[in-house]
Design a protein around this motif. Structure first.
Motif, PDB file in Angstrom:
ATOM      1  N   LEU A  55       0.804  -1.216   0.000  1.00 18.54           N
ATOM      2  CA  LEU A  55       0.000   0.000   0.000  1.00 18.54           C
ATOM      3  C   LEU A  55       0.841   1.272   0.000  1.00 18.54           C
ATOM      4  O   LEU A  55       0.508   2.250  -0.683  1.00 18.54           O
ATOM      5  N   GLU A  56       1.950   1.282   0.736  1.00 16.75           N
ATOM      6  CA  GLU A  56       2.743   2.509   0.823  1.00 16.75           C
ATOM      7  C   GLU A  56       3.418   2.866  -0.503  1.00 16.75           C
ATOM      8  O   GLU A  56       3.826   4.009  -0.711  1.00 16.75           O
ATOM      9  N   TYR A  57       3.531   1.893  -1.419  1.00 13.01           N
ATOM     10  CA  TYR A  57       4.147   2.139  -2.722  1.00 13.01           C
ATOM     11  C   TYR A  57       3.109   2.412  -3.819  1.00 13.01           C
ATOM     12  O   TYR A  57       3.465   2.712  -4.957  1.00 13.01           O
ATOM     13  N   THR A  58       1.844   2.298  -3.471  1.00 11.93           N
ATOM     14  CA  THR A  58       0.765   2.334  -4.452  1.00 11.93           C
ATOM     15  C   THR A  58       0.153   3.726  -4.551  1.00 11.93           C
ATOM     16  O   THR A  58       0.068   4.445  -3.554  1.00 11.93           O
ATOM     17  N   PHE A  59      -0.271   4.098  -5.758  1.00 12.98           N
ATOM     18  CA  PHE A  59      -0.956   5.373  -5.923  1.00 12.98           C
ATOM     19  C   PHE A  59      -1.978   5.261  -7.042  1.00 12.98           C
ATOM     20  O   PHE A  59      -1.978   4.297  -7.823  1.00 12.98           O
ATOM     21  N   LEU A  60      -2.859   6.230  -7.095  1.00 16.18           N
ATOM     22  CA  LEU A  60      -3.920   6.252  -8.092  1.00 16.18           C
ATOM     23  C   LEU A  60      -3.742   7.487  -8.964  1.00 16.18           C
ATOM     24  O   LEU A  60      -3.617   8.607  -8.454  1.00 16.18           O
ATOM     25  N   LEU A  61      -3.712   7.280 -10.283  1.00 14.93           N
ATOM     26  CA  LEU A  61      -3.584   8.370 -11.246  1.00 14.93           C
ATOM     27  C   LEU A  61      -4.916   8.644 -11.916  1.00 14.93           C
ATOM     28  O   LEU A  61      -5.684   7.722 -12.203  1.00 14.93           O
ATOM     29  N   GLU A  62      -5.181   9.912 -12.185  1.00 17.62           N
ATOM     30  CA  GLU A  62      -6.318  10.299 -13.000  1.00 17.62           C
ATOM     31  C   GLU A  62      -5.789  10.759 -14.355  1.00 17.62           C
ATOM     32  O   GLU A  62      -4.935  11.640 -14.441  1.00 17.62           O
ATOM     33  N   HIS A  63      -6.306  10.170 -15.433  1.00 20.32           N
ATOM     34  CA  HIS A  63      -5.909  10.538 -16.787  1.00 20.32           C
ATOM     35  C   HIS A  63      -6.718  11.767 -17.181  1.00 20.32           C
ATOM     36  O   HIS A  63      -7.886  11.682 -17.517  1.00 20.32           O
ATOM     37  N   VAL A  64      -6.096  12.934 -17.142  1.00 18.25           N
ATOM     38  CA  VAL A  64      -6.837  14.185 -17.320  1.00 18.25           C
ATOM     39  C   VAL A  64      -6.748  14.754 -18.736  1.00 18.25           C
ATOM     40  O   VAL A  64      -7.553  15.612 -19.116  1.00 18.25           O
ATOM     41  N   ALA A  65      -5.776  14.292 -19.519  1.00 16.02           N
ATOM     42  CA  ALA A  65      -5.583  14.757 -20.896  1.00 16.02           C
ATOM     43  C   ALA A  65      -4.617  13.778 -21.558  1.00 16.02           C
ATOM     44  O   ALA A  65      -3.968  12.978 -20.870  1.00 16.02           O
ATOM     45  N   PRO A  66      -4.509  13.801 -22.892  1.00 10.40           N
ATOM     46  CA  PRO A  66      -3.587  12.874 -23.554  1.00 10.40           C
ATOM     47  C   PRO A  66      -2.179  12.939 -22.966  1.00 10.40           C
ATOM     48  O   PRO A  66      -1.548  13.990 -22.939  1.00 10.40           O
ATOM     49  N   GLY A  67      -1.711  11.802 -22.469  1.00 11.45           N
ATOM     50  CA  GLY A  67      -0.366  11.709 -21.918  1.00 11.45           C
ATOM     51  C   GLY A  67      -0.190  12.315 -20.540  1.00 11.45           C
ATOM     52  O   GLY A  67       0.924  12.320 -20.015  1.00 11.45           O
ATOM     53  N   ILE A  68      -1.237  12.817 -19.932  1.00 11.62           N
ATOM     54  CA  ILE A  68      -1.118  13.500 -18.644  1.00 11.62           C
ATOM     55  C   ILE A  68      -1.921  12.750 -17.584  1.00 11.62           C
ATOM     56  O   ILE A  68      -3.134  12.559 -17.724  1.00 11.62           O
ATOM     57  N   GLY A  69      -1.246  12.326 -16.539  1.00 13.34           N
ATOM     58  CA  GLY A  69      -1.891  11.692 -15.402  1.00 13.34           C
ATOM     59  C   GLY A  69      -1.513  12.405 -14.129  1.00 13.34           C
ATOM     60  O   GLY A  69      -0.324  12.676 -13.898  1.00 13.34           O
ATOM     61  N   ARG A  70      -2.492  12.744 -13.319  1.00 15.34           N
ATOM     62  CA  ARG A  70      -2.228  13.426 -12.052  1.00 15.34           C
ATOM     63  C   ARG A  70      -2.475  12.494 -10.876  1.00 15.34           C
ATOM     64  O   ARG A  70      -3.415  11.697 -10.900  1.00 15.34           O
ATOM     65  N   ARG A  87      -0.007  14.780  -4.065  1.00 13.54           N
ATOM     66  CA  ARG A  87      -1.362  14.782  -4.614  1.00 13.54           C
ATOM     67  C   ARG A  87      -1.551  15.984  -5.539  1.00 13.54           C
ATOM     68  O   ARG A  87      -1.207  17.115  -5.201  1.00 13.54           O
ATOM     69  N   GLY A  88      -2.084  15.712  -6.731  1.00 20.98           N
ATOM     70  CA  GLY A  88      -2.297  16.756  -7.721  1.00 20.98           C
ATOM     71  C   GLY A  88      -1.132  16.954  -8.670  1.00 20.98           C
ATOM     72  O   GLY A  88      -1.262  17.656  -9.680  1.00 20.98           O
ATOM     73  N   MET A  89       0.003  16.322  -8.381  1.00 18.05           N
ATOM     74  CA  MET A  89       1.175  16.480  -9.250  1.00 18.05           C
ATOM     75  C   MET A  89       1.076  15.532 -10.445  1.00 18.05           C
ATOM     76  O   MET A  89       0.506  14.446 -10.345  1.00 18.05           O
ATOM     77  N   GLU A 194     -17.161   0.173   5.539  1.00 21.49           N
ATOM     78  CA  GLU A 194     -16.723   1.509   5.912  1.00 21.49           C
ATOM     79  C   GLU A 194     -15.444   1.831   5.158  1.00 21.49           C
ATOM     80  O   GLU A 194     -14.663   0.948   4.807  1.00 21.49           O
ATOM     81  N   PRO A 195     -15.170   3.113   4.853  1.00 27.26           N
ATOM     82  CA  PRO A 195     -13.918   3.471   4.196  1.00 27.26           C
ATOM     83  C   PRO A 195     -12.725   3.017   5.013  1.00 27.26           C
ATOM     84  O   PRO A 195     -12.782   3.002   6.233  1.00 27.26           O
ATOM     85  N   VAL A 196     -11.624   2.645   4.309  1.00 26.68           N
ATOM     86  CA  VAL A 196     -10.447   2.191   5.011  1.00 26.68           C
ATOM     87  C   VAL A 196      -9.266   3.108   4.755  1.00 26.68           C
ATOM     88  O   VAL A 196      -9.281   4.252   5.136  1.00 26.68           O
ATOM     89  N   GLU A 197      -8.258   2.745   4.076  1.00 25.71           N
ATOM     90  CA  GLU A 197      -6.994   3.452   4.103  1.00 25.71           C
ATOM     91  C   GLU A 197      -6.980   4.878   3.553  1.00 25.71           C
ATOM     92  O   GLU A 197      -6.743   5.805   4.274  1.00 25.71           O
ATOM     93  N   PHE A 198      -7.149   5.072   2.242  1.00 28.42           N
ATOM     94  CA  PHE A 198      -7.080   6.419   1.701  1.00 28.42           C
ATOM     95  C   PHE A 198      -8.138   6.605   0.629  1.00 28.42           C
ATOM     96  O   PHE A 198      -8.628   5.667   0.051  1.00 28.42           O
ATOM     97  N   ALA A 199      -8.523   7.843   0.354  1.00 32.67           N
ATOM     98  CA  ALA A 199      -9.575   8.093  -0.637  1.00 32.67           C
ATOM     99  C   ALA A 199      -9.326   9.382  -1.376  1.00 32.67           C
ATOM    100  O   ALA A 199      -8.588  10.247  -0.927  1.00 32.67           O
ATOM    101  N   GLU A 200      -9.956   9.504  -2.532  1.00 32.21           N
ATOM    102  CA  GLU A 200      -9.876  10.741  -3.281  1.00 32.21           C
ATOM    103  C   GLU A 200     -10.653  11.824  -2.554  1.00 32.21           C
ATOM    104  O   GLU A 200     -11.612  11.550  -1.841  1.00 32.21           O
ATOM    105  N   PRO A 201     -10.238  13.091  -2.702  1.00 30.87           N
ATOM    106  CA  PRO A 201     -10.952  14.182  -2.039  1.00 30.87           C
ATOM    107  C   PRO A 201     -12.418  14.205  -2.442  1.00 30.87           C
ATOM    108  O   PRO A 201     -12.757  13.995  -3.605  1.00 30.87           O
ATOM    109  N   LYS A 202     -13.298  14.478  -1.486  1.00 35.66           N
ATOM    110  CA  LYS A 202     -14.722  14.552  -1.777  1.00 35.66           C
ATOM    111  C   LYS A 202     -15.076  15.922  -2.352  1.00 35.66           C
ATOM    112  O   LYS A 202     -14.526  16.929  -1.937  1.00 35.66           O
ATOM    113  N   PRO A 203     -16.003  15.967  -3.314  1.00 37.29           N
ATOM    114  CA  PRO A 203     -16.473  17.271  -3.785  1.00 37.29           C
ATOM    115  C   PRO A 203     -17.199  17.990  -2.667  1.00 37.29           C
ATOM    116  O   PRO A 203     -17.709  17.382  -1.729  1.00 37.29           O
ATOM    117  N   GLU A 204     -17.266  19.332  -2.756  1.00 41.21           N
ATOM    118  CA  GLU A 204     -17.858  20.110  -1.674  1.00 41.21           C
ATOM    119  C   GLU A 204     -19.302  19.742  -1.426  1.00 41.21           C
ATOM    120  O   GLU A 204     -19.803  19.834  -0.306  1.00 41.21           O
TER     121      GLU A 204
END
Length: 224
Positions: A55-70, A87-89, A194-204
């Motif tokens: 888990l400490e080595y794992t991350f989730l990317l969002e594909h936001v544009a061609p070739g770009i993952g945040r 986060r966000g980079m 119930e939610p466990v380790e980490f999650a994406e930010p919730k919308p307002e």
């Protein structure tokens, strides 16, 4: 693992590599088990408890544009590598300038083909920056029409990180074609928990649903 071209899936890592990069092997095996013969699993099916020590080595990317993952969410290892909140980079922030176009093209292949990428990388050398071999795994996730595609990723380095930030060069890229062997008759049954380790930010405007309304297990945010 990689596809052998004859209907069989064979190990992508030899025995020595599997022992050296256990987190990479664990995340790859977890993704394969989760997809259960489909093209790819859904982002909502990912349960961080199934990742264990990786888990400490794992991350989730969002594909936001061609070739770009945040980076949406990440384990602590990525923060240690860059010496800051990640986060966000963009994924390219982990690479030297000369390698950024190549990693962008690999990410695009992972998302659009789709396929799995196993990338051998190495930390850039310098004062206070010793030899740092590493591997990066990129595996696609469906997102059930809820927005941009996601990628389950794992970056595991071996040795002393030294002085942060550490950025990487690319030594070798292996791409695995995904072969669909099973079409489920119905959607994968949802897990209620119930939610466990980490999650994406919730919308307002997010309102926490009642337990009976939760269709899947959410990843839980780690803000450091």
């Amino acid at each position: 693992m990689r596809h052998a071209g004859n209907g069989n899936v064979v190990a992508l890592f030899d025995g020595a590599a599997s022992l050296k990069y256990q987190a990479i092997g664990q995340v790859d095996a977890y993704w394969e088990a989760l997809r259960a013969g489909r093209i790819m699993p859904d982002r909502a099916e990912v349960d961080p408890r199934g990742l264990g020590s990786a888990l400490e080595y794992t991350f989730l990317l969002e594909h936001v544009a061609p070739g770009i993952g945040r980076v949406r969410i990440s384990g602590m290892h990525l923060r240690d590598i860059l010496g800051m909140e990640v986060r966000g980079m963009p994924l390219t922030a982990f690479f030297v300038p000369d390698a950024r176009d190549r990693i962008s093209r690999v990410l695009e292949s992972v998302v659009t083909t789709p396929q799995v990428a196993d990338i051998s990388i190495a930390g850039e050398r310098g004062i206070g920056k010793p030899v740092l071999p590493a591997r990066l795994l990129l595996a696609p996730l469906a997102n059930s029409g809820r927005g941009s595609p996601r990628v389950l990723a794992c970056l595991e380095s071996r040795g002393d990180i030294g002085r942060a930030p550490r950025r990487f060069t690319i030594e070798q890229v292996q791409l695995r074609r995904i072969v669909e062997t099973k079409r489920p008759d119905a959607e994968v049954s949802a897990k209620t928990a119930e939610p466990v380790e980490f999650a994406e930010p919730k919308p307002e405007s997010y309102v926490t649903p009642q337990p009976s309304e939760r269709p899947y297990l959410r990843l839980v945010r780690t803000d450091g």
